[in-house]
Design an enzyme around this catalytic site. Structure first.
Site, PDB file in Angstrom:
ATOM      1  N   HIS A   1       0.815  -1.215   0.000  1.00 14.53           N
ATOM      2  CA  HIS A   1       0.000   0.000   0.000  1.00 14.53           C
ATOM      3  C   HIS A   1       0.850   1.267   0.000  1.00 14.53           C
ATOM      4  O   HIS A   1       1.925   1.323   0.588  1.00 14.53           O
ATOM      5  CB  HIS A   1      -0.948   0.000   1.203  1.00 14.53           C
ATOM      6  CG  HIS A   1      -0.249  -0.076   2.530  1.00 14.53           C
ATOM      7  ND1 HIS A   1       0.255   1.030   3.175  1.00 14.53           N
ATOM      8  CD2 HIS A   1       0.043  -1.139   3.317  1.00 14.53           C
ATOM      9  CE1 HIS A   1       0.811   0.661   4.313  1.00 14.53           C
ATOM     10  NE2 HIS A   1       0.709  -0.655   4.428  1.00 14.53           N
ATOM     11  N   ASP A   2       0.371   2.269  -0.687  1.00 11.51           N
ATOM     12  CA  ASP A   2       0.985   3.606  -0.728  1.00 11.51           C
ATOM     13  C   ASP A   2       2.384   3.598  -1.327  1.00 11.51           C
ATOM     14  O   ASP A   2       3.173   4.516  -1.094  1.00 11.51           O
ATOM     15  CB  ASP A   2       1.018   4.226   0.681  1.00 11.51           C
ATOM     16  CG  ASP A   2      -0.352   4.275   1.320  1.00 11.51           C
ATOM     17  OD1 ASP A   2      -1.206   5.035   0.837  1.00 11.51           O
ATOM     18  OD2 ASP A   2      -0.588   3.535   2.300  1.00 11.51           O
TER      19      ASP A   2
ATOM     20  N   GLY B   1       4.889  -1.417   2.066  1.00  7.93           N
ATOM     21  CA  GLY B   1       4.153  -0.170   1.993  1.00  7.93           C
ATOM     22  C   GLY B   1       5.054   1.044   2.061  1.00  7.93           C
ATOM     23  O   GLY B   1       6.130   1.023   2.663  1.00  7.93           O
TER      24      GLY B   1
END
Length: 283
Positions: A122-123, A140
């Site tokens: 994520h991100d 992430g």
């Protein structure tokens, strides 16, 4: 082929011209698939996920599903996953969208090759023409630069960065930033060389390669603290070269620190420290 009869495409999904959705694929209601993108079979695309044009996604890949973040609640909206054009995403790859704790978006550029079993957390941000070899994983909030190559079963720690045209060796655990044009190896990853093969394949001149090698020697194979070495190179004519400036800017912006160099003794198998005495020792 269009949409196979066994595929499930939710109402609200947007499919561009000549998109192919193969057998047993699932496409969520917020998904957008650009022109000529192909889901081969058994692919799951969910969440707020957009794929651009001419992408190919192979069986059992999962894109845009709930990120692996313990802070997320059951009712937390799924973040954005934005994938560019001409990417090939192979079997069992997992790509997660953003979270409210990291800007809300995972972004992947164009012409990337993501091989079997790789993961992008994520991100994270991935540039263009990058290669994730089998089982390579970026956690992430990571940043993977253009034309970087992650070797098989390598891992990039949360918030770490891999610079442009960096080469991460197979099995390496990257807990600090891997500088542009460098090769890192080992657990924990150490800087061992300039990625000369990558530079040659991407059209860098002999003069540019020599400047990068010189910059690496001054920055990474000297005894002074890194910030002093950085200031030294920044104050020279060498530091004004655009290619060298990319390295200097990357190092200056590092928050986790840069992968420390493997010593001459480790490189040559001898009990001696300091800067490698010749280019042959570092490339």
């Amino acid at each position: 082929m269009g949409i196979h009869p066994t595929a499930i495409v939710a109402q609200g999904a947007e499919l561009g011209p000549d998109v192919e959705v193969g057998p047993f694929c699932t496409v969520g209601p917020k998904v957008r698939l650009g022109a000529r993108t192909r889901l081969v079979s058994h692919v799951v695309v969910d969440g707020d996920t957009w794929l651009g044009e001419d992408n190919e996604v192979f069986p059992f890949a999962a894109l845009g599903c709930t990120p692996q973040d313990k802070k997320l609640k059951a009712d937390t909206p799924l973040g954005r996953l934005r994938i560019g054009n001409h990417n090939r995403i192979r079997e069992n790859a997992t790509l997660h969208g953003g979270t409210p704790f990291g800007g809300g978006e995972t972004r992947i550029g164009n012409h990337n090759l993501l091989l079997v079993g790789c993961h992008i957390g994520h991100d994270a941000t991935v540039g263009n023409h990058a290669v994730f070899t089998n089982g390579a994983m970026a956690a992430g909030h990571t940043h993977i630069g253009d034309r970087a190559i992650l070797g098989a079963m390598s891992g990039v720690h949360q918030f770490a960065r891999v610079g442009k045209l960096a080469m991460v060796g197979a099995g390496a655990m990257v807990s600090h930033d891997a500088p542009p044009f460098g090769t890192v190896q080992g657990d924990r990853a150490k800087l061992v060389a300039v990625n000369l093969i990558g530079l040659q394949r991407n059209g860098y001149s002999a003069e540019q390669k020599a400047l990068i090698k010189r910059a690496f020697r001054l920055l990474f194979w000297r005894a002074a603290p890194l910030h002093r070495r950085l200031e030294l190179v920044q104050g020279t004519l060498l530091g004004r070269d655009p290619v060298v400036a990319e390295i200097l800017d990357f190092v200056a912006a590092s928050k986790r620190g840069v992968c420390s160099p493997r010593s001459s003794a480790q490189l040559r198998g001898k009990a001696m420290g300091g800067e490698p005495p010749s280019d042959a020792a570092v490339v």
